[in-house]
Write a protein that holds these residues in place. Structure first.
Motif: not given
Length: 249
Positions: A45-51, A161-166, A174-182
């Protein structure tokens, strides 16, 4: 890239395929190189569609064998620098692209969806080419990926459940992605997501150049409007619609 309008689709449906049964030429990337990190976002569910999107029955990266072998070579180069590839999307069933189109036209838009499209209405994504009914991903020769610094703390996890920034916000917001900052999050439909965007910081630009250079040495070509999207010319062909099933361990 979410979809490429010029891809030619010849759907090879296999909806009832047995687990780990793949068409000829396709492989599970874990069978080629299990060290490559996978976070197949469209299976969650962690994508732009939400599912989860249609056809994603498992969070597994499936690719053409040649693509997998070249990714393995990239990973071997990166491992000496304490870096790893991280896969966001690989082969994409054709039905998933149609699912994206239907989502863009459903007449609703949530705050969570706007995180990925901060300046563009979802109804405009199809017209602007960010979403289409045909995708090069469905040929098994296109990939969405990033880099992971194995020395960094990558423990932060996405919390629905968190309201991340865009997706254009500073990495801390913004939502964490466990990667370098691109410079942006994955699947960010904004000019800052363009590979050569002038508005990102020098360090972010350096990471993008490092990724593009490593992939280019194995023949992969980056899509200029999405820093995360790469394809291998000549490795594609017909597009498929077989579902991604769990890999037997």
């Amino acid at each position: 890239m979410k979809a490429i309008l010029t891809a030619f689709v010849a759907i090879a449906a296999a909806s009832s395929a047995h687990a780990q049964s793949l068409p000829g030429g396709f492989v599970y990337l874990r069978d080629i190189d299990p060290s490559i990190i996978q976070d197949i976002r469209y299976a969650t569910s962690n994508n732009f569609v939400g599912r989860p999107l249609r056809g994603y029955g498992a969070g597994e990266c499936v690719v053409k064998r040649e693509v997998g072998m070249r990714l393995k070579a990239v990973q071997q180069e990166l491992s000496g620098q304490n870096l790893s590839l991280k896969m966001f999307d690989c082969y994409r069933p054709a039905r998933a692209s149609l699912d994206m189109v239907a989502w863009s036209q459903n007449g609703r838009e949530t705050a969570a969806e706007r995180r990925y499209n901060p300046k563009i209405s979802k109804t405009e994504l199809f017209r602007l080419g960010y979403i289409a009914s045909r995708s090069q991903h469905s040929t098994g020769a296109a990939l969405d990926l990033t880099l992971v610094d194995l020395k960094a703390d990558n423990s932060a996890k996405y919390d629905s459940s968190k309201a991340y920034a865009d997706c254009t916000a500073p990495v801390e917001a913004r939502a964490p992605e466990g990667s370098v900052d691109m410079g942006t999050g994955y699947d960010c439909t904004d000019v800052k997501g363009h590979t050569a965007a002038p508005s990102i910081a020098p360090g972010q630009r350096a990471w993008r150049k490092r990724l593009v250079a490593a992939m280019s040495r194995q023949g992969f070509v980056n899509y200029s409007k999405e820093w995360w999207h790469f394809s291998l010319p000549g490795a594609g062909g017909a597009a498929y619609d077989f579902p991604i099933q769990p890999r037997k361990r």
